[in-house]
Scaffold this motif. Structure first.
Motif, PDB file in Angstrom:
ATOM      1  N   ASP A   5     -57.675 -12.843  -6.715  1.00 26.49           N
ATOM      2  CA  ASP A   5     -55.962 -13.005  -5.414  1.00 26.49           C
ATOM      3  C   ASP A   5     -55.840 -11.842  -4.556  1.00 26.49           C
ATOM      4  O   ASP A   5     -55.855 -12.881  -3.875  1.00 26.49           O
ATOM      5  N   LEU A   6     -56.287 -10.312  -5.082  1.00 32.49           N
ATOM      6  CA  LEU A   6     -56.377  -9.576  -4.040  1.00 32.49           C
ATOM      7  C   LEU A   6     -57.374 -10.303  -2.797  1.00 32.49           C
ATOM      8  O   LEU A   6     -57.112  -9.936  -1.542  1.00 32.49           O
ATOM      9  N   ILE A   7     -58.547 -10.399  -2.999  1.00 31.92           N
ATOM     10  CA  ILE A   7     -59.785 -11.081  -1.747  1.00 31.92           C
ATOM     11  C   ILE A   7     -58.703 -12.428  -0.630  1.00 31.92           C
ATOM     12  O   ILE A   7     -58.366 -12.230   0.236  1.00 31.92           O
ATOM     13  N   ILE A   8     -58.187 -12.957  -1.271  1.00 24.24           N
ATOM     14  CA  ILE A   8     -57.545 -14.176  -0.542  1.00 24.24           C
ATOM     15  C   ILE A   8     -56.512 -13.442  -0.114  1.00 24.24           C
ATOM     16  O   ILE A   8     -55.763 -13.771   0.889  1.00 24.24           O
ATOM     17  N   TYR A   9     -55.447 -12.758  -0.584  1.00 28.46           N
ATOM     18  CA  TYR A   9     -54.206 -11.663   0.319  1.00 28.46           C
ATOM     19  C   TYR A   9     -54.880 -11.330   1.087  1.00 28.46           C
ATOM     20  O   TYR A   9     -54.418 -11.177   2.472  1.00 28.46           O
ATOM     21  N   ALA A  10     -56.217 -10.285   1.216  1.00 31.60           N
ATOM     22  CA  ALA A  10     -56.930  -9.707   2.060  1.00 31.60           C
ATOM     23  C   ALA A  10     -57.336 -10.969   3.316  1.00 31.60           C
ATOM     24  O   ALA A  10     -57.721 -10.328   4.842  1.00 31.60           O
ATOM     25  N   ALA A  11     -58.139 -11.954   2.666  1.00 35.25           N
ATOM     26  CA  ALA A  11     -58.131 -12.849   3.845  1.00 35.25           C
ATOM     27  C   ALA A  11     -57.123 -13.291   4.571  1.00 35.25           C
ATOM     28  O   ALA A  11     -57.235 -12.779   5.961  1.00 35.25           O
ATOM     29  N   ALA A  23     -54.483 -11.875   5.411  1.00 33.32           N
ATOM     30  CA  ALA A  23     -53.992 -10.557   5.938  1.00 33.32           C
ATOM     31  C   ALA A  23     -54.969 -10.303   7.249  1.00 33.32           C
ATOM     32  O   ALA A  23     -53.753 -10.038   8.666  1.00 33.32           O
ATOM     33  N   VAL A  24     -55.700 -10.432   7.068  1.00 31.22           N
ATOM     34  CA  VAL A  24     -56.661 -10.602   8.403  1.00 31.22           C
ATOM     35  C   VAL A  24     -56.028 -11.856   8.984  1.00 31.22           C
ATOM     36  O   VAL A  24     -56.494 -11.161  10.433  1.00 31.22           O
ATOM     37  N   PHE A  25     -56.565 -12.478   8.508  1.00 31.46           N
ATOM     38  CA  PHE A  25     -55.466 -13.840   9.233  1.00 31.46           C
ATOM     39  C   PHE A  25     -54.549 -13.494  10.495  1.00 31.46           C
ATOM     40  O   PHE A  25     -54.813 -13.486  11.778  1.00 31.46           O
ATOM     41  N   PHE A  26     -53.541 -12.898   9.378  1.00 30.26           N
ATOM     42  CA  PHE A  26     -52.150 -12.752   9.957  1.00 30.26           C
ATOM     43  C   PHE A  26     -52.474 -11.787  10.881  1.00 30.26           C
ATOM     44  O   PHE A  26     -51.281 -12.055  11.971  1.00 30.26           O
ATOM     45  N   LEU A  27     -52.954 -10.682  10.979  1.00 31.62           N
ATOM     46  CA  LEU A  27     -53.089  -9.667  11.854  1.00 31.62           C
ATOM     47  C   LEU A  27     -53.188  -9.649  12.714  1.00 31.62           C
ATOM     48  O   LEU A  27     -53.486  -9.856  14.136  1.00 31.62           O
ATOM     49  N   GLN A  28     -54.356 -10.911  13.152  1.00 32.55           N
ATOM     50  CA  GLN A  28     -55.833 -11.456  14.131  1.00 32.55           C
ATOM     51  C   GLN A  28     -54.653 -12.486  14.867  1.00 32.55           C
ATOM     52  O   GLN A  28     -55.061 -12.335  16.313  1.00 32.55           O
ATOM     53  N   CYS A  29     -53.799 -13.129  14.227  1.00 30.06           N
ATOM     54  CA  CYS A  29     -52.289 -14.029  15.194  1.00 30.06           C
ATOM     55  C   CYS A  29     -52.016 -13.159  16.315  1.00 30.06           C
ATOM     56  O   CYS A  29     -51.457 -13.752  17.059  1.00 30.06           O
ATOM     57  N   PHE A  30     -51.913 -11.848  16.162  1.00 32.68           N
ATOM     58  CA  PHE A  30     -50.741 -11.064  17.441  1.00 32.68           C
ATOM     59  C   PHE A  30     -51.926 -10.528  18.059  1.00 32.68           C
ATOM     60  O   PHE A  30     -51.298  -9.689  19.544  1.00 32.68           O
ATOM     61  N   LEU A  31     -52.964 -10.711  18.179  1.00 30.86           N
ATOM     62  CA  LEU A  31     -53.950 -10.229  18.921  1.00 30.86           C
ATOM     63  C   LEU A  31     -54.348 -11.097  20.220  1.00 30.86           C
ATOM     64  O   LEU A  31     -53.775 -10.366  21.381  1.00 30.86           O
ATOM     65  N   PRO A  32     -53.943 -12.407  20.529  1.00 30.86           N
ATOM     66  CA  PRO A  32     -54.431 -12.744  21.527  1.00 30.86           C
ATOM     67  C   PRO A  32     -53.176 -12.038  21.858  1.00 30.86           C
ATOM     68  O   PRO A  32     -53.270 -11.686  23.606  1.00 30.86           O
ATOM     69  N   LEU A  34     -63.079 -23.383   5.786  1.00 24.20           N
ATOM     70  CA  LEU A  34     -63.862 -22.967   4.519  1.00 24.20           C
ATOM     71  C   LEU A  34     -63.249 -22.156   3.242  1.00 24.20           C
ATOM     72  O   LEU A  34     -63.570 -22.438   2.401  1.00 24.20           O
ATOM     73  N   PHE A  35     -62.766 -21.137   3.591  1.00 18.84           N
ATOM     74  CA  PHE A  35     -62.600 -20.069   3.039  1.00 18.84           C
ATOM     75  C   PHE A  35     -61.555 -20.351   2.179  1.00 18.84           C
ATOM     76  O   PHE A  35     -62.109 -20.238   0.558  1.00 18.84           O
ATOM     77  N   LEU A  36     -61.080 -20.713   2.153  1.00 18.10           N
ATOM     78  CA  LEU A  36     -59.602 -20.931   1.031  1.00 18.10           C
ATOM     79  C   LEU A  36     -59.625 -21.846   0.313  1.00 18.10           C
ATOM     80  O   LEU A  36     -59.399 -21.670  -0.667  1.00 18.10           O
ATOM     81  N   GLN A  49     -65.224 -10.997  -1.125  1.00 18.52           N
ATOM     82  CA  GLN A  49     -65.135  -9.779  -0.182  1.00 18.52           C
ATOM     83  C   GLN A  49     -66.230  -9.598   0.672  1.00 18.52           C
ATOM     84  O   GLN A  49     -66.097  -8.604   1.826  1.00 18.52           O
ATOM     85  N   LEU A  50     -67.795 -10.725   1.117  1.00 11.39           N
ATOM     86  CA  LEU A  50     -68.858 -10.282   1.859  1.00 11.39           C
ATOM     87  C   LEU A  50     -67.361 -10.747   3.106  1.00 11.39           C
ATOM     88  O   LEU A  50     -67.574 -11.046   4.809  1.00 11.39           O
ATOM     89  N   PHE A  51     -66.872 -12.318   2.962  1.00 14.39           N
ATOM     90  CA  PHE A  51     -65.894 -13.644   4.033  1.00 14.39           C
ATOM     91  C   PHE A  51     -64.832 -12.213   4.360  1.00 14.39           C
ATOM     92  O   PHE A  51     -64.964 -12.073   5.970  1.00 14.39           O
TER      93      PHE A  51
END
Length: 131
Positions: A2-8, A10-19, A64-66, A88-90
């Motif tokens: 669960d924690l790994i899915i949440y971390a992925a 979170a990375v995706f969510f934060l990345q949405c603000f970068l562009p 692919l991951f989710l 974790q590697l992902f």
């Protein structure tokens, strides 16, 4: 897992603000007022374009991951240590891939991309070998 899915996510969510951050604010000539308007005549910045491409790439990777990570959650008879290592590697590979892509660190970027996808491969292997 669960924690790994949440971390992925979170990375995706934060990345949405970068562009938009790189497109309008973090550039030599910040375009704050242009960001509030229709953006008809705003030239994209190099980092903004790279952040866009990195986000599109992350979207493809999440497709692919989710599903595999969620399938791992639902399989009670599998080796979770292998699935967790893959997750974790992902997450680590994708989190490190983002700045390398945006700032143009090409060879290292490919290495982190490969690590992220190796994690997806481990998830697939864990799913296929589960009893």
């Amino acid at each position: 897992m669960d924690l790994i899915i949440y971390a992925a996510l979170a990375v995706f969510f934060l990345q949405c603000f970068l562009p938009p951050l790189f497109r309008f604010y973090l550039r030599p000539d910040p375009q704050v007022m242009a960001a509030l308007g229709s953006r008809d005549r705003l030239e994209p910045s190099l980092y903004g374009e790279r952040a866009d491409r990195a986000l599109r790439n992350m979207t493809e990777a999440m497709v692919l991951f989710l599903p595999m990570a969620l399938l791992c959650e639902m399989k009670p008879s599998m080796d979770f240590s292998l699935a967790e290592l893959g997750g974790q590697l992902f997450v680590a590979g994708r989190a490190l891939y983002i700045p390398c892509y945006i700032f143009g660190i090409n060879v290292v970027r490919t290495l982190f991309w490969s690590i992220g996808h190796a994690g997806v491969g481990l998830l697939l292997y864990a799913l296929l070998t589960a009893g």
